[in-house]
Design a protein around this motif. Sequence first.
Motif, PDB file in Angstrom:
ATOM      1  N   LEU A 125      37.220  67.039  25.260  1.00  0.00           N
ATOM      2  CA  LEU A 125      36.403  67.228  26.464  1.00  0.00           C
ATOM      3  C   LEU A 125      35.878  65.910  27.008  1.00  0.00           C
ATOM      4  O   LEU A 125      35.873  65.688  28.224  1.00  0.00           O
ATOM      5  CB  LEU A 125      35.231  68.172  26.163  1.00  0.00           C
ATOM      6  N   LEU A 126      35.448  65.029  26.116  1.00  0.00           N
ATOM      7  CA  LEU A 126      34.937  63.730  26.582  1.00  0.00           C
ATOM      8  C   LEU A 126      36.037  62.900  27.226  1.00  0.00           C
ATOM      9  O   LEU A 126      35.844  62.319  28.294  1.00  0.00           O
ATOM     10  CB  LEU A 126      34.320  62.960  25.414  1.00  0.00           C
ATOM     11  N   ALA A 127      37.194  62.844  26.595  1.00  0.00           N
ATOM     12  CA  ALA A 127      38.274  62.021  27.133  1.00  0.00           C
ATOM     13  C   ALA A 127      38.995  62.723  28.275  1.00  0.00           C
ATOM     14  O   ALA A 127      39.417  62.085  29.231  1.00  0.00           O
ATOM     15  CB  ALA A 127      39.263  61.668  26.021  1.00  0.00           C
ATOM     16  N   GLY A 128      39.129  64.041  28.188  1.00  0.00           N
ATOM     17  CA  GLY A 128      39.889  64.761  29.192  1.00  0.00           C
ATOM     18  C   GLY A 128      39.127  65.054  30.461  1.00  0.00           C
ATOM     19  O   GLY A 128      39.701  65.092  31.544  1.00  0.00           O
ATOM     20  N   ALA A 129      37.835  65.274  30.362  1.00  0.00           N
ATOM     21  CA  ALA A 129      37.030  65.569  31.546  1.00  0.00           C
ATOM     22  C   ALA A 129      35.969  64.505  31.791  1.00  0.00           C
ATOM     23  O   ALA A 129      35.596  64.265  32.938  1.00  0.00           O
ATOM     24  CB  ALA A 129      36.359  66.933  31.389  1.00  0.00           C
ATOM     25  N   GLY A 130      35.496  63.876  30.745  1.00  0.00           N
ATOM     26  CA  GLY A 130      34.416  62.896  30.894  1.00  0.00           C
ATOM     27  C   GLY A 130      34.851  61.610  31.558  1.00  0.00           C
ATOM     28  O   GLY A 130      34.191  61.116  32.479  1.00  0.00           O
ATOM     29  N   LEU A 131      35.969  61.042  31.115  1.00  0.00           N
ATOM     30  CA  LEU A 131      36.428  59.777  31.704  1.00  0.00           C
ATOM     31  C   LEU A 131      36.825  59.925  33.173  1.00  0.00           C
ATOM     32  O   LEU A 131      36.454  59.069  33.982  1.00  0.00           O
ATOM     33  CB  LEU A 131      37.562  59.188  30.875  1.00  0.00           C
ATOM     34  N   PRO A 132      37.541  60.981  33.569  1.00  0.00           N
ATOM     35  CA  PRO A 132      37.789  61.133  35.006  1.00  0.00           C
ATOM     36  C   PRO A 132      36.521  61.342  35.821  1.00  0.00           C
ATOM     37  O   PRO A 132      36.417  60.880  36.959  1.00  0.00           O
ATOM     38  CB  PRO A 132      38.708  62.356  35.085  1.00  0.00           C
ATOM     39  N   ALA A 133      35.528  62.021  35.245  1.00  0.00           N
ATOM     40  CA  ALA A 133      34.259  62.210  35.951  1.00  0.00           C
ATOM     41  C   ALA A 133      33.523  60.879  36.118  1.00  0.00           C
ATOM     42  O   ALA A 133      32.957  60.601  37.177  1.00  0.00           O
ATOM     43  CB  ALA A 133      33.383  63.211  35.202  1.00  0.00           C
ATOM     44  N   VAL A 134      33.532  60.044  35.080  1.00  0.00           N
ATOM     45  CA  VAL A 134      32.903  58.722  35.181  1.00  0.00           C
ATOM     46  C   VAL A 134      33.639  57.862  36.202  1.00  0.00           C
ATOM     47  O   VAL A 134      33.034  57.121  36.972  1.00  0.00           O
ATOM     48  CB  VAL A 134      32.842  58.038  33.796  1.00  0.00           C
ATOM     49  N   PHE A 135      34.968  57.970  36.238  1.00  0.00           N
ATOM     50  CA  PHE A 135      35.750  57.232  37.223  1.00  0.00           C
ATOM     51  C   PHE A 135      35.396  57.687  38.639  1.00  0.00           C
ATOM     52  O   PHE A 135      35.241  56.863  39.550  1.00  0.00           O
ATOM     53  CB  PHE A 135      37.243  57.426  36.955  1.00  0.00           C
ATOM     54  N   ILE A 163      23.922  47.262  44.409  1.00  0.00           N
ATOM     55  CA  ILE A 163      23.607  48.116  43.262  1.00  0.00           C
ATOM     56  C   ILE A 163      24.728  49.127  43.045  1.00  0.00           C
ATOM     57  O   ILE A 163      25.112  49.421  41.906  1.00  0.00           O
ATOM     58  CB  ILE A 163      22.251  48.817  43.469  1.00  0.00           C
ATOM     59  N   GLY A 164      25.287  49.649  44.127  1.00  0.00           N
ATOM     60  CA  GLY A 164      26.408  50.573  44.009  1.00  0.00           C
ATOM     61  C   GLY A 164      27.641  49.904  43.430  1.00  0.00           C
ATOM     62  O   GLY A 164      28.361  50.497  42.625  1.00  0.00           O
ATOM     63  N   ILE A 165      27.878  48.667  43.830  1.00  0.00           N
ATOM     64  CA  ILE A 165      29.025  47.938  43.299  1.00  0.00           C
ATOM     65  C   ILE A 165      28.828  47.657  41.811  1.00  0.00           C
ATOM     66  O   ILE A 165      29.755  47.791  41.009  1.00  0.00           O
ATOM     67  CB  ILE A 165      29.264  46.644  44.094  1.00  0.00           C
ATOM     68  N   ALA A 166      27.610  47.310  41.403  1.00  0.00           N
ATOM     69  CA  ALA A 166      27.329  47.064  39.983  1.00  0.00           C
ATOM     70  C   ALA A 166      27.461  48.359  39.175  1.00  0.00           C
ATOM     71  O   ALA A 166      28.030  48.355  38.073  1.00  0.00           O
ATOM     72  CB  ALA A 166      25.934  46.482  39.822  1.00  0.00           C
ATOM     73  N   ALA A 167      26.964  49.478  39.706  1.00  0.00           N
ATOM     74  CA  ALA A 167      27.082  50.758  39.004  1.00  0.00           C
ATOM     75  C   ALA A 167      28.545  51.182  38.906  1.00  0.00           C
ATOM     76  O   ALA A 167      28.983  51.705  37.874  1.00  0.00           O
ATOM     77  CB  ALA A 167      26.268  51.829  39.719  1.00  0.00           C
ATOM     78  N   GLY A 168      29.301  50.947  39.965  1.00  0.00           N
ATOM     79  CA  GLY A 168      30.724  51.265  39.932  1.00  0.00           C
ATOM     80  C   GLY A 168      31.468  50.422  38.923  1.00  0.00           C
ATOM     81  O   GLY A 168      32.346  50.914  38.195  1.00  0.00           O
ATOM     82  N   ALA A 169      31.133  49.140  38.859  1.00  0.00           N
ATOM     83  CA  ALA A 169      31.773  48.259  37.882  1.00  0.00           C
ATOM     84  C   ALA A 169      31.444  48.709  36.458  1.00  0.00           C
ATOM     85  O   ALA A 169      32.311  48.668  35.573  1.00  0.00           O
ATOM     86  CB  ALA A 169      31.330  46.817  38.107  1.00  0.00           C
ATOM     87  N   LEU A 170      30.214  49.154  36.231  1.00  0.00           N
ATOM     88  CA  LEU A 170      29.840  49.665  34.912  1.00  0.00           C
ATOM     89  C   LEU A 170      30.630  50.924  34.568  1.00  0.00           C
ATOM     90  O   LEU A 170      31.124  51.072  33.441  1.00  0.00           O
ATOM     91  CB  LEU A 170      28.338  49.953  34.857  1.00  0.00           C
ATOM     92  N   CYS A 171      30.782  51.826  35.536  1.00  0.00           N
ATOM     93  CA  CYS A 171      31.574  53.043  35.302  1.00  0.00           C
ATOM     94  C   CYS A 171      33.025  52.702  34.999  1.00  0.00           C
ATOM     95  O   CYS A 171      33.634  53.281  34.092  1.00  0.00           O
ATOM     96  CB  CYS A 171      31.493  53.961  36.520  1.00  0.00           C
ATOM     97  N   PHE A 172      33.599  51.756  35.743  1.00  0.00           N
ATOM     98  CA  PHE A 172      34.986  51.368  35.500  1.00  0.00           C
ATOM     99  C   PHE A 172      35.131  50.690  34.145  1.00  0.00           C
ATOM    100  O   PHE A 172      36.145  50.871  33.467  1.00  0.00           O
ATOM    101  CB  PHE A 172      35.495  50.457  36.615  1.00  0.00           C
ATOM    102  N   ALA A 173      34.126  49.927  33.721  1.00  0.00           N
ATOM    103  CA  ALA A 173      34.162  49.296  32.399  1.00  0.00           C
ATOM    104  C   ALA A 173      34.123  50.355  31.295  1.00  0.00           C
ATOM    105  O   ALA A 173      34.806  50.219  30.272  1.00  0.00           O
ATOM    106  CB  ALA A 173      33.000  48.317  32.248  1.00  0.00           C
ATOM    107  N   ILE A 174      33.351  51.419  31.506  1.00  0.00           N
ATOM    108  CA  ILE A 174      33.297  52.508  30.519  1.00  0.00           C
ATOM    109  C   ILE A 174      34.653  53.190  30.413  1.00  0.00           C
ATOM    110  O   ILE A 174      35.132  53.495  29.314  1.00  0.00           O
ATOM    111  CB  ILE A 174      32.186  53.513  30.894  1.00  0.00           C
ATOM    112  N   ILE A 176      39.808  53.945  27.427  1.00  0.00           N
ATOM    113  CA  ILE A 176      41.267  53.817  27.348  1.00  0.00           C
ATOM    114  C   ILE A 176      41.661  52.868  26.221  1.00  0.00           C
ATOM    115  O   ILE A 176      42.575  53.156  25.446  1.00  0.00           O
ATOM    116  CB  ILE A 176      41.830  53.351  28.706  1.00  0.00           C
ATOM    117  N   ALA A 177      40.971  51.743  26.113  1.00  0.00           N
ATOM    118  CA  ALA A 177      41.266  50.777  25.048  1.00  0.00           C
ATOM    119  C   ALA A 177      41.013  51.380  23.676  1.00  0.00           C
ATOM    120  O   ALA A 177      41.789  51.169  22.740  1.00  0.00           O
ATOM    121  CB  ALA A 177      40.431  49.511  25.242  1.00  0.00           C
ATOM    122  N   TRP A 178      39.936  52.156  23.546  1.00  0.00           N
ATOM    123  CA  TRP A 178      39.636  52.809  22.268  1.00  0.00           C
ATOM    124  C   TRP A 178      40.724  53.816  21.916  1.00  0.00           C
ATOM    125  O   TRP A 178      41.135  53.918  20.755  1.00  0.00           O
ATOM    126  CB  TRP A 178      38.270  53.480  22.339  1.00  0.00           C
ATOM    127  N   GLY A 179      41.210  54.557  22.897  1.00  0.00           N
ATOM    128  CA  GLY A 179      42.285  55.515  22.650  1.00  0.00           C
ATOM    129  C   GLY A 179      43.566  54.832  22.210  1.00  0.00           C
ATOM    130  O   GLY A 179      44.236  55.288  21.277  1.00  0.00           O
TER     131      GLY A 179
END
Length: 94
Positions: free
Chosen positions: A18-28, A67-78, A83-86
């Motif tokens: 659930l975290l990888a299948g739905a969580g990562l696309p939601a964060v993206f 602030i939006g660009i910084a928050a977006g960069a943080l989401c993309f880093a997550i 992906i790297a952990w997988g």
Amino acid sequence: MNSWIDLDALWHIVAVGLLAGAGLPAVFALGLRAVSLPGRGGAPDAETTPDARTTPGADRIIGTNPIGIAAGALCFAIVLAGIAWGIYSVVAGT
């Protein structure tokens, strides 16, 4: 308890799935939304301008909110970290 089904392992598989299948696309998606936020000046939108093709900057995807660009960069880093952990988990065999 049935000896054929390990409920603890099944719970772990469902949680990670659930975290990888739905969580990562939601964060993206949150990262894309954060990056597109307009700043204080209010970038012109296609809905508010009569002719969006002639308005400079109307086809911008990235907003002007730092602030939006910084928050977006943080989401993309997550997302990249997930992906790297997988990939690491598959290669290491853990």
